[in-house]
Scaffold this motif. Structure first.
Motif, short mmCIF file in Angstrom:
data_model
loop_
_atom_site.label_atom_id
_atom_site.label_comp_id
_atom_site.label_asym_id
_atom_site.label_seq_id
_atom_site.Cartn_x
_atom_site.Cartn_y
_atom_site.Cartn_z
N LEU A 26 34.78 -55.57 -5.95
CA LEU A 26 35.20 -54.10 -5.37
C LEU A 26 34.74 -52.86 -6.11
CD1 LEU A 26 38.53 -54.48 -3.67
CD2 LEU A 26 36.48 -54.64 -2.53
N MET A 27 34.33 -53.19 -7.38
CA MET A 27 33.92 -52.34 -8.47
C MET A 27 32.68 -51.65 -8.15
SD MET A 27 33.62 -52.32 -12.72
CE MET A 27 32.63 -53.84 -12.59
N PRO A 28 31.63 -52.32 -7.65
CA PRO A 28 30.34 -51.55 -7.39
C PRO A 28 30.53 -50.57 -6.24
CG PRO A 28 29.95 -53.94 -7.81
CD PRO A 28 31.47 -53.72 -7.90
N LEU A 29 31.46 -51.13 -5.26
CA LEU A 29 31.62 -50.26 -3.96
C LEU A 29 32.38 -48.77 -4.30
CD1 LEU A 29 33.01 -53.08 -1.59
CD2 LEU A 29 30.44 -52.03 -1.79
N ALA A 30 33.14 -49.11 -5.48
CA ALA A 30 33.76 -47.71 -5.93
C ALA A 30 32.92 -46.84 -6.37
CB ALA A 30 35.02 -48.20 -6.53
N VAL A 31 31.94 -47.53 -7.20
CA VAL A 31 30.96 -46.62 -8.25
C VAL A 31 30.32 -46.02 -7.27
CG1 VAL A 31 28.98 -47.06 -9.63
CG2 VAL A 31 31.14 -48.18 -10.21
N PHE A 32 29.45 -46.51 -6.24
CA PHE A 32 28.60 -46.02 -5.25
C PHE A 32 29.45 -44.94 -4.44
CE2 PHE A 32 26.20 -50.02 -5.98
CZ PHE A 32 24.92 -49.43 -6.42
N GLY A 33 30.63 -44.94 -4.22
CA GLY A 33 31.32 -44.00 -3.35
C GLY A 33 31.79 -42.90 -4.43
#
Length: 75
Positions: A26-33
């Motif tokens: 989930l970390m990359p999704l949060a970073v892009f958000g």
């Protein structure tokens, strides 16, 4: 060591590994958000800075000849 303790440690390790794997996914999704939000904040900050520059120029243009421009409140 007691087999029951080893079983509990194994279960705890598996649960911990699953939690870390989920967070890692989930970390990359949060970073892009967050990046999109930061880009929007930067755009708004640049717009605000340009508005402040225009306001300052307007105040300098309207200043009386006796009032030096470096006496404005945001200098």
């Amino acid at each position: 060591m007691n087999p029951e303790i080893l079983a509990l440690l194994y279960i705890a390790a598996v649960i911990g590994a699953l939690i870390i794997a989920i967070l890692w996914f989930l970390m990359p999704l949060a970073v892009f958000g967050i990046k999109r939000r930061l880009d929007e904040l930067l755009r708004l900050e640049r717009l605000q800075l340009e508005n402040l520059r225009l306001l300052r120029q307007h105040l300098v243009d309207e200043a009386t000849p006796n009032e030096p421009p470096n006496q404005l409140p945001f200098d």
